[in-house]
Enzyme design. Structure first.
Site, PDB file in Angstrom:
ATOM      1  N   LYS A 185       0.851  -1.186   0.000  1.00 32.06           N
ATOM      2  CA  LYS A 185       0.000   0.000   0.000  1.00 32.06           C
ATOM      3  C   LYS A 185       0.889   1.239   0.000  1.00 32.06           C
ATOM      4  O   LYS A 185       2.032   1.212   0.447  1.00 32.06           O
ATOM      5  CB  LYS A 185      -0.958   0.023   1.193  1.00 32.06           C
ATOM      6  CG  LYS A 185      -0.338   0.128   2.570  1.00 32.06           C
ATOM      7  CD  LYS A 185       0.099   1.514   3.021  1.00 32.06           C
ATOM      8  CE  LYS A 185      -1.049   2.507   2.971  1.00 32.06           C
ATOM      9  NZ  LYS A 185      -0.529   3.864   3.432  1.00 32.06           N
ATOM     10  N   THR A 196       5.452   6.165   3.211  1.00 28.57           N
ATOM     11  CA  THR A 196       4.308   5.692   3.979  1.00 28.57           C
ATOM     12  C   THR A 196       3.741   4.533   3.211  1.00 28.57           C
ATOM     13  O   THR A 196       2.724   4.594   2.576  1.00 28.57           O
ATOM     14  CB  THR A 196       3.249   6.758   4.227  1.00 28.57           C
ATOM     15  OG1 THR A 196       2.351   6.251   5.207  1.00 28.57           O
ATOM     16  CG2 THR A 196       2.455   7.144   3.062  1.00 28.57           C
TER      17      THR A 196
END
Length: 410
Positions: A185, A196
């Site tokens: 992700k 992130t």
């Protein structure tokens, strides 16, 4: 090596997964994933270089520290980063491992200890985890584990992503078929030295911890450490690779031809997932591949590629379909690398713009139309100094990215 259609973390033998919604996200979307191996795994991992680290990284490092540590499961929540949450955040991460081990032992009759569980979180920073919802989610996820659950797990780890990211490859070593599959992700706060982004990879290959870590380090450097969306390095970056040896056959030794083939397949998988992340950058309209050749060293080639990839002027020009190669040249010139204008060459796709210190006449209207019509573009930069090269992936920077991140928590 062969790509597996629809493959994911559950493509390798012995891996189960699930993705459920337990209410962490107000939207009601899936927000808790669980990955489980039927047999103990040796594991390798890389984590963020950010000095402010999420609680899960502390716990993962604890659980991976013993030389003979094994991993059976990974539990992941999205919608909450569990970062900057103090001592309670670390205790909550440990509690997630304990609940996961307990539920797997009770529901699936697997003798799993808390230290065999890894944990990860992604989402908003500075907010305590809603542990009542997390506990409920773990119970649900254990009940929903299946060999077909890889895609659902990929959906459950998403935050600002617009699509789940999963892939798997098949290869044959020592006459045995083995697989490497993963989910990932990431869409914003993406920069080299991880971002992130979370990535979880499983393999049924027979490979020891030292060789596994070596292969992962090599693959991550050429994939997740070679993408950038906005130049920001996150607090939560995590890549975990697990091997459960279920394919059988001989052990892959680090100094062998089999190891090189395994590492090549792992790198290809990581690059495919990394490109999915870059293409799905917040507000992105283009995936941009930056190929630097002719550098004195790989370090120089990578430095030039990343400087161009992180240039706001280059990224906004690409969003506007403006073939403004001068911005690329300026970014190359300020990179921390050996660069000489008189040997430099720049191409936008097939449009040569600059060669050996001189501008090259090209059809700017046609270049504009090419940029406008393309979802994927390649920038070629030849430094003309040496033989080293590197490739980095990024995306353009749109007005939507600014709007989205201006209102992220409001």
């Amino acid at each position: 090596m062969e790509w597996m259609d629809g493959g994911s973390i559950t493509t390798p033998e012995g891996f189960l997964a699930a993705g459920v919604a337990c209410g962490i996200k107000a939207s009601g979307r899936k927000d808790l994933a669980l990955i489980v191996s039927e047999l103990p795994c040796v594991a390798a991992a890389t984590f963020t270089t950010n000095k402010v680290k999420a609680a899960h990284i502390v716990v993962c490092r604890e659980n991976l520290r013993p030389q003979k540590a094994t991993v059976r499961a990974i539990v992941v929540n999205s919608g909450n980063a569990n970062c900057c949450t103090g001592k309670q955040g670390v205790e909550d991460a440990r509690q997630m491992c304990e609940w996961t081990a307990r539920e797997l032992s009770a529901q699936r009759h697997l003798n799993i200890q808390p230290h065999e569980v890894l944990v990860a979180s992604t989402g908003v920073i500075g907010v305590p985890l809603p542990m009542d919802k997390v506990k409920q989610g773990i119970t649900m996820a254990v009940a929903h584990l299946s060999r077909q659950g890889g895609k659902e797990a990929a959906e459950a780890i998403m935050t600002t992503d617009t699509k789940p990211k999963f892939a798997a490859v098949r290869l044959e070593l020592f006459g045995k078929v083995m697989h490497i599959g993963g989910i990932a992700k990431g869409a914003g706060m993406i920069a080299p030295n991880m971002a992130t982004m979370l990535c979880f990879i499983g393999t049924d290959a027979c490979i020891g911890r030292k060789a596994l870590q070596s292969a992962l380090r090599y693959a991550v450097e050429r994939s997740f450490n070679s993408i950038t969306v906005d130049g920001d390095t996150s607090t939560n970056d995590t890549v975990v690779l697990m091997a459960n040896w279920m394919a059988g056959g001989s052990e892959i030794a680090e100094d062998s031809d089999a190891f090189l083939r395994f590492r090549e397949a792992l790198t290809a998988l990581c690059q495919r997932l990394a490109k999915m992340i870059a293409a799905d950058g917040e507000g992105a309209t283009k995936l941009v591949e930056i190929c630097v050749t002719g550098a004195e060293s790989e370090r120089d080639a990578k430095a030039v590629a990343l400087t161009v990839a992180n240039s706001l002027l280059v990224k906004t020009a690409l969003f506007g379909n403006d073939p403004n190669w001068g911005r690329i040249a300026a970014a190359v010139g300020r990179a921390p690398a050996r660069v000489k204008s008189e040997t430099l060459a720049i191409r936008l796709g097939e449009f040569e713009c600059f060669r050996r210190g001189e501008p090259v006449t090209f059809d700017e209207v046609a270049a504009h139309e090419w940029l406008k019509a393309s979802r994927e573009i390649t920038l070629h930069i030849d430094l003309g100094i040496g033989a080293a090269s590197w490739t980095v992936w990024t995306c353009d920077l749109s007005t939507e990215y600014v709007r989205f991140n201006a209102e992220y928590t409001t």
